[in-house]
Design a protein around this motif. Structure first.
Motif, mmCIF file in Angstrom:
data_model
loop_
_atom_site.group_PDB
_atom_site.id
_atom_site.type_symbol
_atom_site.label_atom_id
_atom_site.label_comp_id
_atom_site.label_asym_id
_atom_site.label_seq_id
_atom_site.Cartn_x
_atom_site.Cartn_y
_atom_site.Cartn_z
ATOM 1 N N GLY A 55 1.115 -0.978 0.196
ATOM 2 C CA GLY A 55 0.074 -0.174 -0.027
ATOM 3 C C GLY A 55 0.667 1.435 -0.286
ATOM 4 N N PRO A 56 0.364 2.096 -0.233
ATOM 5 C CA PRO A 56 1.329 3.377 -0.283
ATOM 6 C C PRO A 56 1.912 3.995 0.457
ATOM 7 C CG PRO A 56 -0.878 4.014 -1.372
ATOM 8 C CD PRO A 56 -0.959 2.639 -1.175
ATOM 9 N N TYR A 57 0.241 3.890 1.669
ATOM 10 C CA TYR A 57 1.271 5.105 2.905
ATOM 11 C C TYR A 57 1.332 4.122 3.955
ATOM 12 C CZ TYR A 57 -0.806 8.908 -0.069
ATOM 13 O OH TYR A 57 -0.074 9.308 -1.063
ATOM 14 N N SER A 58 2.349 3.804 4.833
ATOM 15 C CA SER A 58 2.064 3.133 6.451
ATOM 16 C C SER A 58 3.143 3.984 6.722
ATOM 17 C CB SER A 58 2.718 2.340 5.941
ATOM 18 O OG SER A 58 4.326 2.400 5.810
ATOM 19 N N THR A 59 2.457 4.106 8.640
ATOM 20 C CA THR A 59 3.085 4.781 9.654
ATOM 21 C C THR A 59 3.331 4.048 10.730
ATOM 22 O OG1 THR A 59 3.381 6.301 11.053
ATOM 23 C CG2 THR A 59 1.257 5.574 9.950
ATOM 24 N N PRO A 60 4.675 3.612 11.608
ATOM 25 C CA PRO A 60 4.541 2.731 12.697
ATOM 26 C C PRO A 60 3.462 3.839 13.483
ATOM 27 C CG PRO A 60 6.775 3.415 12.497
ATOM 28 C CD PRO A 60 5.755 4.542 11.684
ATOM 29 N N ASP A 61 2.827 2.873 14.319
ATOM 30 C CA ASP A 61 1.329 3.454 15.189
ATOM 31 C C ASP A 61 1.958 2.717 17.044
ATOM 32 O OD1 ASP A 61 -1.044 4.324 16.418
ATOM 33 O OD2 ASP A 61 -2.076 2.145 15.630
ATOM 34 N N GLY A 62 2.022 3.377 17.594
ATOM 35 C CA GLY A 62 2.462 3.707 18.778
ATOM 36 C C GLY A 62 4.292 2.589 19.273
ATOM 37 N N ASP A 63 4.358 1.545 19.782
ATOM 38 C CA ASP A 63 5.472 0.996 19.822
ATOM 39 C C ASP A 63 4.681 -0.125 19.438
ATOM 40 O OD1 ASP A 63 4.461 0.049 21.769
ATOM 41 O OD2 ASP A 63 5.233 1.056 23.550
ATOM 42 N N ASP A 64 4.245 -0.751 19.078
ATOM 43 C CA ASP A 64 3.422 -2.500 18.362
ATOM 44 C C ASP A 64 2.736 -2.179 17.161
ATOM 45 O OD1 ASP A 64 1.535 -1.193 19.717
ATOM 46 O OD2 ASP A 64 1.221 -2.996 21.296
ATOM 47 N N GLY A 65 2.471 -0.886 16.696
ATOM 48 C CA GLY A 65 1.767 -1.715 15.880
ATOM 49 C C GLY A 65 2.619 -0.808 14.352
ATOM 50 N N ILE A 66 1.178 -1.088 13.485
ATOM 51 C CA ILE A 66 1.865 0.185 11.665
ATOM 52 C C ILE A 66 0.069 -0.259 11.316
ATOM 53 C CG2 ILE A 66 2.940 -0.893 10.025
ATOM 54 C CD1 ILE A 66 4.838 -2.293 10.803
ATOM 55 N N ILE A 67 0.105 1.059 10.997
ATOM 56 C CA ILE A 67 -1.036 1.425 9.906
ATOM 57 C C ILE A 67 -0.726 1.462 8.378
ATOM 58 C CG2 ILE A 67 -2.256 2.724 9.721
ATOM 59 C CD1 ILE A 67 -3.433 2.144 11.853
ATOM 60 N N LEU A 68 -1.223 0.269 7.579
ATOM 61 C CA LEU A 68 -0.473 0.469 6.438
ATOM 62 C C LEU A 68 -2.303 1.075 5.253
ATOM 63 C CD1 LEU A 68 1.371 -0.478 3.910
ATOM 64 C CD2 LEU A 68 0.340 -2.473 4.474
ATOM 65 N N LEU A 194 -3.620 9.441 7.938
ATOM 66 C CA LEU A 194 -2.646 8.999 8.301
ATOM 67 C C LEU A 194 -1.478 9.540 8.160
ATOM 68 C CD1 LEU A 194 -1.681 6.071 8.561
ATOM 69 C CD2 LEU A 194 -1.215 5.699 6.582
ATOM 70 N N ASP A 195 -0.291 9.684 8.469
ATOM 71 C CA ASP A 195 0.627 10.856 8.908
ATOM 72 C C ASP A 195 2.162 10.221 8.237
ATOM 73 O OD1 ASP A 195 2.608 13.176 8.529
ATOM 74 O OD2 ASP A 195 2.442 13.479 10.796
ATOM 75 N N ALA A 196 1.637 9.341 7.220
ATOM 76 C CA ALA A 196 2.332 8.661 6.708
ATOM 77 C C ALA A 196 3.858 9.947 5.891
ATOM 78 C CB ALA A 196 2.752 7.541 5.165
ATOM 79 N N PRO A 197 5.394 9.290 6.778
ATOM 80 C CA PRO A 197 6.304 10.007 6.633
ATOM 81 C C PRO A 197 6.901 9.146 5.255
ATOM 82 C CG PRO A 197 6.657 7.764 8.199
ATOM 83 C CD PRO A 197 5.751 7.968 7.897
ATOM 84 N N GLU A 198 8.159 10.573 4.840
ATOM 85 C CA GLU A 198 8.643 10.236 3.910
ATOM 86 C C GLU A 198 9.429 9.241 3.821
ATOM 87 O OE1 GLU A 198 7.924 10.955 0.125
ATOM 88 O OE2 GLU A 198 5.888 11.547 0.704
ATOM 89 N N PRO A 199 10.172 8.469 2.669
ATOM 90 C CA PRO A 199 11.954 7.685 3.020
ATOM 91 C C PRO A 199 12.420 8.621 2.831
ATOM 92 C CG PRO A 199 10.683 7.103 0.847
ATOM 93 C CD PRO A 199 9.570 8.346 1.726
ATOM 94 N N ALA A 200 13.988 8.301 3.655
ATOM 95 C CA ALA A 200 15.288 9.064 3.145
ATOM 96 C C ALA A 200 15.546 9.758 1.525
ATOM 97 C CB ALA A 200 15.909 8.367 4.453
ATOM 98 N N PRO A 201 15.608 10.101 1.346
ATOM 99 C CA PRO A 201 16.445 10.509 -0.141
ATOM 100 C C PRO A 201 17.284 8.859 -0.564
ATOM 101 C CG PRO A 201 16.603 11.949 1.162
ATOM 102 C CD PRO A 201 15.670 11.687 1.830
#
Lengths: 460, 1077
Positions: A55-68, A194-201
């Motif tokens: 999926g195009p956007y993902s972010t860690p959620d808390g310290d034990d989850g990932i939201i995709l 969802l506040d998905a961070p950009e990967p490092a360039p």
């Protein structure tokens, strides 16, 4: 404090939040590893990027989850159920256990993943969430306790309460204490983007060749120029470069060079590859050459001095780079002062460009130490008298003046038991030669026979 | 609490005469009382000096005189002359050795140190442990001191120092094998001569023998907060700073003989000895024109008339006269007067107090009102406790209510002034755990490893439940690093670590105290304490008054107040005659929850066997259930003899008084139970001299010294055998003495405690409601949690009413109910509610609060307080149960509604039907918020299912025959693994019908370790064992059913945190609500 425990440890009585020593007392076999919350977070963030294959956007959620966010992506994997199965398999291949749920809202997915059935797929949040306990609403422990005491055990119970009553009671609470906000978020009545961070360039320069070539050196300056321009645009300098050549037979060869200080000077970088390209085995030739900056650090534009000289220290850094490229990084070090009474331990090799603390002034120490000290034969008054005459490198030296003894005891925490103390004398012979000699041990120290003498250093 | 890890006494050789005067006297001696500087105890230094042929030895600790008494005491035995001084290091780093030449100069030195320790350079309150001085301070106190400058690299300050300090006569020169020794000493010599001074040889001694260097290095690292690998140049480069024989020093300074001569000259000029500190009692308490003795006699006869209004019995008169004569001979009248003063102050403020200690068991103390136990009636004779040839001053400790002791302390400061009253110090020593932890840190070990090492090597000292598993710690003890760490830690154990304030030992003097001993600040504000501890004070025979705190006195005072308010009966501690059969009957049943000293499980098990029926039985009861007598195997012989199953016999020597032991042991059926009996046996049967008895006492107190104990054992046994005692008997006697250690009780203390035990038992028996209320109001104290106190009160017929916002005050109170008084729980039982808010509730309650808004407005509470009360179900009088209360409390807001967003806009609230709260959840919530429930016991909800499965309730135990096998379940109240029980674990289980005592032998405990240590609700299979009215269940199998408790609370069955090891009274059946998750 225990941060996490595996299933076996939990069965044996380890509880998250308990003190490690208490749990050790219950289960002495408990293996304790220090927690690394920051590294855990970094790994979770990497994992979140990894999941973007689904999926195009993902972010860690808390310290034990990932939201995709998989909106519109499921059909690529053969439908939602198949996608979930594939994701779970992907995690399993990486050695990880994952619980998954697919839901139209973030809150519903959170609850179902933790409290719902395996690989739950939900289209309408309310019926799916209603039987789950209120713990599925991402609320603080205190609020959960209150809800339980109020008899509101499930999300369905809570949803049945009139909105106005809940508003009056929780209107000003923070989201983690506010069942109403959490309920709205879970049911899709409140937006939760969802506040998905950009990967490092990445900084990469590459060239595809129509015909395989045997020697990449001609392409290198162009690639370096390209890469350095990218770095300059981002105010970055690189500390490590990797040149990869892809052979026509599918093999790949890498050459890495490292820099002592961040740089983006193509001329300097080019020289680091001197003599290393020749060692590449070209096989039937390369058709793709790629240059990647692997370690990147901020490097602002700097103005050279008016007289045209580069900044101080830059020349040294470049020299170090070239030497390191030629002889290997391990071959270059610089002695750093270290606090120890034992002379040969008073310095230690350090990285070549380390900031050097000013060494403490010791006028009673020679400029040059012999390593190892050279044994000498000394005429002296037993037991503790000063040396009168000695034989060193087949010449006999007469002691004209002496100072000492300076007694240096072995470092008991480091030396072998039985190491003898040393009595150092500064001596001057008749010709003015100034030397540093020592007697190892005392006659009756019980640590060996007659003490031996050594010459350890030469004063200027 | 005595210190179990004081440094072992080292054996001192018997010395007849002093060493001949040596050429050299070491003056720069840093002992272990320069904390983390010196690595040898003054005793070790003194002994080493003696063996090396010194006749005198200086001591100069860093801005401190804390170690001088130790050196003084040891040196006296060795005929070594201690030269008392200090190393004065100014804030700027300039250092001197300061040696007073006479008493006055000593006073100035002590005052100088006091100044630096009480106030910093700007005159503000000084931090604990620091001493800041400047040159002006030193100059102002320097008269009569011999000052030796300890130069640094820079010699330039010397002329100005010399001009400023006329007392400065010498410059110290050391020869520690540094590279430029000769040149440096010559330079010093020239600089000193130029100013008319001289150099003096020192060796800057930091330890008595070179092999202490590693320990000294470790101490340096601890001090500097670094590790040994990183310490580098902070450490000395060699091991030369040890005590060297005079001849060796003379050889080192052969080029400068005047430096050696100077040491002798300085030592000879400093003749001050600590023996000159003649102690003077404060004179306040004596009216002008009377001698202390006259005044004491007056007070005594007045008091006697008060105590015996119907006429003074002849026996008492004779006793008083005899005691007064003894007091006159020992010149200790002032001591009694001072204590009388303090006690009178406490009485005037109605602070309950009671004296104990050797001198307290005198008729004089009784008539002066210091102790309420009539010694004549109980034959606790004064002479038994105070002997004319014992050198020590008499010992009276006075206990005060723990909540109000501070008033007494401040009174003492006000009356005598801070310059004349000071708290004693307690020397905190390195204990195994602290030693291994700090040494391990220095050696670079992680805390996990050091704690595992501590467990492995020393077992689990002083810790009950988190016990150690040496075999399973997974450490390779042959690792050289571990070995070295352990060795160093062993050396470290017993080294003084810092000074702390004594719990209540006051020193009072007539002259200014700072001229006797330096005074430093405590960490607590407004507290200061002297640098010497109890032993030092005893050694110098300085008056000490122990002002101690006792929780039970608070409880008794509160109970007296309740009884007076509700029953109109005024009680005092002296009103109890120890003859109430109902009280004894209650105790004989083991029904003693809440009473003083006899409420622990072990005591409760002993009561039915000992069956106390008179006061002296209680005295023995208090003393016998202690680790000392238990380890010394005295309990069973005593019980057998008392029950008449065994003849009471007194072994006698072949030739000598056949009754010599009978006189000592008659009252305790021939079994030594009290500490002084053990001492007496040594004195009488083994003919120990008072000095030897002293040694024995100290060896017992510091039990670690195997060598000393062995030697004393041999001496005592052989002497008893010589005198014709049976060897087996002699050995048994010694073993009993050995068992005492610190754990034995002196008879005088036991008597004082027995009185309080009796008073509390009487109150429990006759005023159960008031007693329970007072106990709850005095928490934290005692052994049991509020739940057990309340349960016990209900078992004794007290009606207990729940906390209610319209009926409760902060304290638990008595409330008329059905013609009697019921106990109304107070708001203080609600976890987290502040006293101020609770008091506002009762203050504003002229009429009942109608609803929550009314409560909030009138009592000025915040929403949090109301939610706490609602969660504790304290709103029933408003017609709100817990759930409704919480629901409504939630709607309250702290800030006033803004007009625009007021309630009117939200409209009327629709009625919300919350489901009714099941009783089981109520009970669980009660336990979470109040730590007790009046509604039901949690086990009651499980009983039907348990009964069907064949589980027995505790009440059902009585119907089972002895040795029957059974299954039962209950809530764990207490877990104990006493050190004396060799790995056996005792658990007390509670269910709705009562409590049961489990015994888990070591093997079973090891098998069910996790369950035994963590279960809150325990299920067991075992066997019933009855003996002498005491029932135990020996467990064979254990199971953890804590999940059942969670289901009661309506919790998901995952999140129960483990109970922490702790005091039983803090144990919770369910953890506090905020501990969840």
């Amino acid at each position: 404090m225990i941060h996490a425990a595996n299933r076996a440890a939990e069965a044996a009585g380890a509880r998250i939040g308990a003190r490690a020593v208490d749990c050790r007392a219950i289960c002495p076999e408990l293996r304790i590893e220090p927690a690394e919350p920051e590294q855990d977070a970094a790994r979770l963030a990497r994992l979140a990027f990894w999941t973007r294959r689904w999926g195009p956007y993902s972010t860690p959620d808390g310290d034990d989850g990932i939201i995709l966010d998989t909106s519109g992506a499921a059909h690529l994997f053969g439908g939602e159920a198949a996608m979930l199965a594939e994701i779970q398999a992907g995690f399993a291949r990486a050695g990880l256990t994952a619980r998954l749920a697919l839901a139209p809202t973030r809150g519903a997915a959170w609850a179902l993943a933790r409290l719902g059935p395996e690989r739950a797929i939900c289209t309408d949040p309310l019926p799916a969430l209603a039987p789950l306990p209120v713990a599925g609403l991402r609320l603080s422990g205190e609020t959960l306790l209150l809800l339980r005491r109020l008899g509101l055990g499930t999300i369905g119970d809570l949803a049945a309460i009139p909105r106005l009553s809940l508003m009056r009671r929780f209107a000003r609470a923070q989201p983690q204490d506010n069942p109403l906000i959490r309920l709205d978020q879970a049911l899709g009545r409140a937006a939760e983007p969802l506040d998905a961070p950009e990967p490092a360039p990445e900084y990469i320069a590459q060239v595809r060749l129509a015909e395989p070539v045997m020697d990449p050196s001609d392409w290198l300056p162009g690639l370096l120029g390209d890469l350095c321009a990218q770095l300059a645009a981002a105010d970055r300098g690189c500390r490590r470069l990797c040149l990869s050549v892809f052979r026509t037979d599918g093999e790949r060869r890498d050459i890495r060079v490292a820099m002592a200080a961040p740089t983006r000077d193509p001329g300097h970088l080019l020289r680091l590859f001197d003599g290393r390209l020749g060692r590449l085995d070209p096989g039937y030739g390369f058709d793709l050459i790629r240059l990647a900056a692997e370690a990147v650090e901020p490097l602002a534009q700097a103005q050279p001095g008016l007289d045209g000289t580069a900044a101080q220290g830059l020349a040294l850094a470049r020299l170090v780079d070239r030497l390191a490229a030629r002889f290997g990084a391990a071959a270059i070090s610089r002695p750093l002062p270290r606090e120890s009474h034992v002379p040969e331990r008073a310095e230690t090799p350090g990285p070549p460009l380390a900031a050097i603390p000013a060494p403490p002034a010791r006028p009673d120490r020679p400029i040059r130490l012999l390593n190892p000290p050279e044994e000498i034969r000394v005429l002296y008054a037993i037991p503790e008298g000063p040396p009168a005459q000695f034989l060193w490198r087949r010449q006999t030296l007469r002691v004209a003046r002496h100072a000492g003894p300076e007694r240096i005891a072995p470092e008991w925490w480091r030396d072998r038991p039985g190491t003898r103390l040393r009595d150092y004398f500064r001596i001057e012979d008749e010709t003015g030669l100034r030397l540093w000699i020592y007697r190892e041990g005392l006659v009756h120290d019980g640590r060996g026979g007659v003490p031996r003498w050594f010459l350890h250093g030469i004063f200027a | 609490m005595p210190d179990h890890h004081a440094r072992p006494e080292i054996l001192l050789p018997a010395v007849e005469a002093p060493n001949p005067p040596a050429d050299y006297v070491e003056l720069a001696v840093t002992s272990a009382f320069s904390f983390l500087h010196g690595a040898s105890h003054p005793r070790e230094l003194a002994l080493a000096a003696h063996l090396m042929g010194y006749d005198a030895l200086g001591i100069a600790d860093l801005n401190s005189l804390a170690g001088v008494v130790r050196l003084h005491a040891t040196a006296k035995k060795l005929h070594l002359r201690p030269v008392i001084g200090a190393r004065i290091v100014l804030a700027c780093g300039t250092a001197f050795l300061a040696y007073p030449t006479d008493r006055a100069a000593y006073g100035r030195l002590a005052a100088l140190i006091t100044k630096g320790r009480r106030h910093d350079l700007d005159g503000n309150w000084q931090q604990k442990g620091r001493c800041d001085l400047n040159l002006d301070d030193l100059a102002a106190h320097a008269q009569g001191l011999r000052l030796i400058w300890l130069p640094g690299k820079d010699l330039s300050p010397l002329p100005s120092l010399c001009a400023r300090l006329p007392e400065l006569s010498h410059v110290a020169a050391n020869r520690l094998y540094r590279s430029d020794d000769r040149a440096r000493i010559n330079r010093l010599d020239r600089a000193a001569r130029a100013l008319g001074l001289s150099i003096v040889a020192i060796n800057d001694v930091h330890y008595h023998a070179p092999d202490r260097r590693p320990l000294q290095d470790v101490m340096t690292c601890i001090r500097e907060g670094t590790t040994i690998a990183q310490a580098g140049l902070l450490l000395a480069q060699n091991a030369e700073r040890h005590l060297k024989p005079p001849a060796e020093m003379a050889r080192l300074f052969a080029e400068w003989p005047h430096a050696i001569r100077a040491t002798r000259e300085i030592a000879d000029s400093c003749r001050f000895s600590l023996d000159e500190l003649r102690y003077e009692y404060p004179r306040e308490s004596v009216p002008p024109g009377l001698t202390p003795q006259q005044h004491l006699e007056n007070l005594t006869w007045q008091g006697a008339a008060r105590r015996y209004p119907s006429g003074l019995p002849g026996k008492v008169r004779a006793t008083l006269e005899k005691e007064l004569a003894l007091i006159r001979r020992k010149e200790i009248a002032q001591y009694f007067l001072t204590i009388h003063d303090i006690v009178r102050f406490a009485d005037s403020r109605e602070i309950l107090n009671q004296g104990r200690g050797s001198a307290a068991n005198s008729a004089v103390c009784y008539v002066l009102g210091i102790t309420p136990v009539d010694p004549a009636k109980h034959q606790l004779l004064f002479e038994r406790f105070i002997s004319e040839n014992r050198k020590e001053p008499p010992d009276i400790d006075v206990d005060f209510e723990h909540e109000r002791r501070e008033e007494v302390i401040q009174h003492i400061y006000e009356t005598y002034g801070r310059h004349r009253a000071g708290l004693c110090a307690t020397v905190i020593h390195y204990r195994p755990r602290s030693a291994i932890r700090e040494v391990g840190k220095v050696m670079g070990l992680s805390e996990d490893v050091t704690s595992a090492l501590a467990d492995t090597v020393w077992g689990s000292w002083g810790k009950d439940m988190s016990a150690a598993h040496p075999d399973q710690a997974g450490l390779d003890l042959d690792d050289p690093l571990f070995k070295r760490t352990i060795r160093l830690a062993e050396e470290m154990i017993g080294m003084p670590r810092h000074l702390s304030q004594h719990v209540g030992g006051f020193v009072l003097t007539q002259g200014p105290l700072p001229e006797t001993v330096p005074i430093g600040n405590a960490a607590m504000p407004e507290r200061s304490f002297i640098e010497w501890d109890k032993d030092d004070i005893d050694e110098l025979r300085i008056l000490k008054v122990d002002v101690l705190a006792l929780g039970m006195l608070t409880c008794i005072r509160k109970c007296f107040a309740l009884v007076k308010a509700h029953y109109g009966k005024a009680l005092t501690l002296a009103d109890f005659d120890h003859d109430d059969p109902q009280t004894y009957a209650m105790l004989q049943r083991g029904d003693s929850i809440g009473t003083f000293q006899v409420e622990s499980r072990a005591q409760m098990a002993m009561l039915p066997r000992l069956k106390p029926e008179k006061f002296y039985d209680l005295v023995i009861q208090v003393a016998i259930v202690r680790p000392g007598p238990i380890q010394g195997n005295m309990v069973h012989p005593y019980l057998r003899r008392r029950a008449g199953q065994e003849a009471v016999d007194f072994p006698a020597p072949q030739n000598g008084d056949p009754d010599e032991l009978k006189n000592i042991l008659l009252r305790t059926e021939g079994v030594p139970i009290f500490q002084e009996q053990a001492m007496k046996i040594a004195m009488v049967a083994a003919e120990f001299t008072p000095d030897e008895v002293d040694e024995l006492r100290k060896a017992m107190a510091t039990f670690r010294s195997r060598g000393t104990i062995g030697r004393l054992e041999q001496r005592m046994v052989s002497r008893m055998v010589e005198r014709g005692y049976d060897r087996a008997f002699a050995e048994r006697c010694f073993n009993q003495i050995k068992g005492f250690g610190d754990y034995g009780f002196p008879e005088s203390h036991a008597a004082a405690f027995a009185h309080l035990a009796y008073v509390s038992a009487w109150l429990k028996c006759h005023q159960p409601a008031a007693f329970a209320a007072a106990l709850l109001n005095s928490q934290p104290m005692g052994f049991y949690a509020p739940a057990q106190i309340v349960r016990d009160a209900r078992d004794h017929g007290v009606t207990v009413l729940p906390v209610d916002v319209n009926l409760s005050t902060w304290d638990n109170t008595l409330e008329p109910c059905d013609g009697a008084f019921a106990l109304r729980l107070g708001l203080r039982q609600i976890d987290g509610l502040s006293r101020a808010q609770a008091e506002r509730i009762s203050a504003a309650r002229d009429e009942p609060y109608a609803d929550l808004a009314d409560l909030k407005a009138r009592a000025g509470l915040d929403a949090r307080a109301i939610r706490l009360i609602a969660a504790a179900d304290g709103l029933r009088s408003m017609g709100l149960d817990r759930r409704a209360g919480l629901w409504q409390a939630r709607a309250l807001r702290d800030a006033p509604d803004l007009p625009l967003f007021g309630r009117r806009d939200e409209g009327a609230e629709p009625a919300v039907a919350l489901p009714a709260m099941p009783l089981s959840e109520h009970v669980a919530a009660d336990y979470q918020t109040l730590r007790l429930s009046l509604k039901a016991h949690p086990m009651a909800f499980l009983r039907r299912s348990l009964a069907e499965q064949g589980y027995v309730s505790t009440a059902g135990l009585a119907t089972l025959p002895n040795r029957a096998h059974l299954r039962m379940a209950g809530i764990v109240l207490v877990r104990q693994r006493p050190g004396s029980a060799k790995g056996t674990c005792f658990i007390t289980l509670e269910d709705e019908t009562g409590v049961a005592n489990l015994v888990i032998w070591q093997g079973i405990f090891a098998r069910f370790r996790k369950v035994a240590m963590t279960a809150r609700l325990l299920e067991i299979r075992g066997q019933i064992q009855r003996a002498e009215g005491v029932t135990h269940i020996v467990a064979h199998w254990l199971g953890d059913r804590s999940d059942a408790l969670l289901r009661l609370a309506g919790e998901p069955p995952t999140a129960l945190p483990q109970p922490r090891p702790g005091h039983p009274r803090r144990v919770r059946m369910l953890p506090k609500s905020r501990d969840f998750h």
